[in-house]
Design a protein around this motif. Sequence first.
Motif, PDB file in Angstrom:
ATOM      1  N   ARG A 145     -50.284  41.717 -26.277  1.00  0.00           N
ATOM      2  CA  ARG A 145     -51.161  42.134 -25.176  1.00  0.00           C
ATOM      3  C   ARG A 145     -50.689  41.578 -23.834  1.00  0.00           C
ATOM      4  O   ARG A 145     -50.969  42.172 -22.780  1.00  0.00           O
ATOM      5  N   THR A 148     -48.410  44.207 -22.569  1.00  0.00           N
ATOM      6  CA  THR A 148     -49.209  45.378 -22.200  1.00  0.00           C
ATOM      7  C   THR A 148     -49.918  45.154 -20.872  1.00  0.00           C
ATOM      8  O   THR A 148     -49.862  46.000 -19.968  1.00  0.00           O
ATOM      9  N   ASP A 149     -50.583  44.007 -20.736  1.00  0.00           N
ATOM     10  CA  ASP A 149     -51.331  43.723 -19.511  1.00  0.00           C
ATOM     11  C   ASP A 149     -50.405  43.551 -18.314  1.00  0.00           C
ATOM     12  O   ASP A 149     -50.748  43.951 -17.188  1.00  0.00           O
ATOM     13  N   MET A 152     -49.440  47.215 -17.420  1.00  0.00           N
ATOM     14  CA  MET A 152     -50.492  48.186 -17.143  1.00  0.00           C
ATOM     15  C   MET A 152     -51.706  47.611 -16.434  1.00  0.00           C
ATOM     16  O   MET A 152     -52.608  48.360 -16.051  1.00  0.00           O
ATOM     17  N   GLN A 155     -56.077  45.324 -20.103  1.00  0.00           N
ATOM     18  CA  GLN A 155     -56.526  46.405 -20.971  1.00  0.00           C
ATOM     19  C   GLN A 155     -57.495  45.871 -22.018  1.00  0.00           C
ATOM     20  O   GLN A 155     -57.345  44.748 -22.502  1.00  0.00           O
TER      21      GLN A 155
END
Length: 245
Positions: A145, A148-149, A152, A155
């Motif tokens: 994550r 991902t964070d 993006m 999240q």
Amino acid sequence: MGTFEELVAEGAAVPLEGWDFSWFEGRATEERPPWGYAGLIAARLAVVSSALDLQTGGGEVTASAPVLPPRMVATESWPPNAVVASRRLPLVVRVPDDGPLPFRSGVFDLVISRHPVVTPWEEVARVLKPGGTYFSQQIGAGTNRELTDFMMGPQPVGEARGTPAARAGAEAAGLEVLKLEPVSLRVEFFDVGAVVHFLRKVLWTVPGFTVEGYRDRLLDVHSHIQEHGRFACTSTRFLVEARKY
């Protein structure tokens, strides 16, 4: 090590077929789960007469087992992976990840799956013989994550991949959960090219990822690695074993 543009271009050019991650050697590391999944399934495959490998990828893990059962079948949804797997395994069938499975009910002693996109629990239960088992290493909720964070923005972490969802899905399909063991593992990327290849290969980390669409964030990843020597995040895995009554 190469410039930002050179590294990105290199990561964007690596073929995606199969689940062989040897290209990452020296460029990224991921801590391994303590249980040794390949060894565990090898031991199980050696003592059953029939087995099904769901979403086999390139068939790498199952093909590494020294002994395969007389009836060994695998499924794969992505055509390039199916071609690679067919070179390694006796029979590979093109099947959507969420099923249905083109097999009679109650025909397999063992169903295995490493990192399935989705687990079709009802279909797994249907094709297992009474007393048969499902054995799988799965990707847990919120894996990687941090990456991902970073790419993006923050999240939400969905629970569709969590251990509670796995237990609920198995039990709803009429399976008895024998083992459900989660673990958190450290992941490190040592250059932005490795990040690019990873995001192209592991699509759910940044859905819709393209180099052009995320070029600014990739430049920030590159700067972060230059400053800190690595980009670190945490992957989650869990082992699940369930038996058909």
